[in-house]
Design an enzyme around this catalytic site. Structure first.
Site, PDB file in Angstrom:
ATOM      1  N   ASP A 234      -8.948  -6.834   8.990  1.00 20.04           N
ATOM      2  CA  ASP A 234      -9.990  -5.947   8.470  1.00 20.04           C
ATOM      3  C   ASP A 234     -10.845  -6.739   7.489  1.00 20.04           C
ATOM      4  OD1 ASP A 234      -9.118  -3.689   9.880  1.00 20.04           O
ATOM      5  OD2 ASP A 234      -7.759  -3.071   8.291  1.00 20.04           O
TER       6      ASP A 234
ATOM      7  N   ASP B 116     -12.455  -0.569  14.539  1.00 20.65           N
ATOM      8  CA  ASP B 116     -12.291   0.714  13.852  1.00 20.65           C
ATOM      9  C   ASP B 116     -13.575   1.543  13.925  1.00 20.65           C
ATOM     10  OD1 ASP B 116      -9.724  -0.088  13.122  1.00 20.65           O
ATOM     11  OD2 ASP B 116     -10.350  -0.802  11.147  1.00 20.65           O
TER      12      ASP B 116
END
Length: 167
Positions: free
Chosen positions: A120, A136
């Site tokens: 991330d 995401d």
């Protein structure tokens, strides 16, 4: 013939989305891992490297085995819906939602297999939102669009056409 072209185009789109996700994660690893954050808009948006062993908002942190089991099952279920949908413009938005969902799932699944965690790197510091990635975004946006479509656009007759009268 047109139906085959459509499915081939959707496959190419999925591959392009997965490639974009891989590329952005590789950039994050090469430019952010063990480096200072890159501030895009001070106090609002920055790139911040994080390895997430859980799902969204780090739920099920460290439970990678669950994702190894669930992800292929969910991709198969989404694929089933994708191919069950009528080949009509009315259902094109759901086809796209399915492709984005599968691409997001595969993107994060590949990270779990390769690294044991998901990379991330996008962080909205203004609202202290959890760090996320491109896959995401695919999943969140497609689920939002799908929810809106199911609540306000599609009717019971549409569901009967897809899944039959007995559901």
């Amino acid at each position: 013939m047109r139906k085959r072209v459509f499915y081939f185009s959707m496959l190419l789109l999925a591959l392009a989305l997965i490639a974009l996700d891989f590329w952005t994660k590789e950039l994050a690893i090469s430019r952010l891992k063990e480096q200072s954050d890159i501030i895009l808009i001070s106090g609002i948006l920055q790139f911040h490297y994080l390895e997430n062993t859980g799902a969204a908002f780090s739920i099920l942190k460290g439970q990678t085995v669950i994702f190894y089991i669930l992800t292929p099952f969910l991709c198969a279920a989404i694929s089933y819906v994708f191919f069950k949908l009528p080949y009509e413009s009315r259902f094109l938005p759901v086809h796209f939602c399915c492709i984005f969902l599968i691409a997001g799932a595969i993107g994060n699944f590949a990270d779990r297999i390769r690294f044991g965690a998901v990379t991330d790197f996008i962080y909205f510091s203004l609202i202290d939102f959890p760090v996320f990635n491109v896959a995401d975004i695919y999943v969140t946006c497609s689920m939002t669009v799908l929810f809106i479509l199911l609540m306000f656009y599609y009717k019971e007759d549409d569901f009967e056409r897809i899944f039959g009268k007995n559901g």
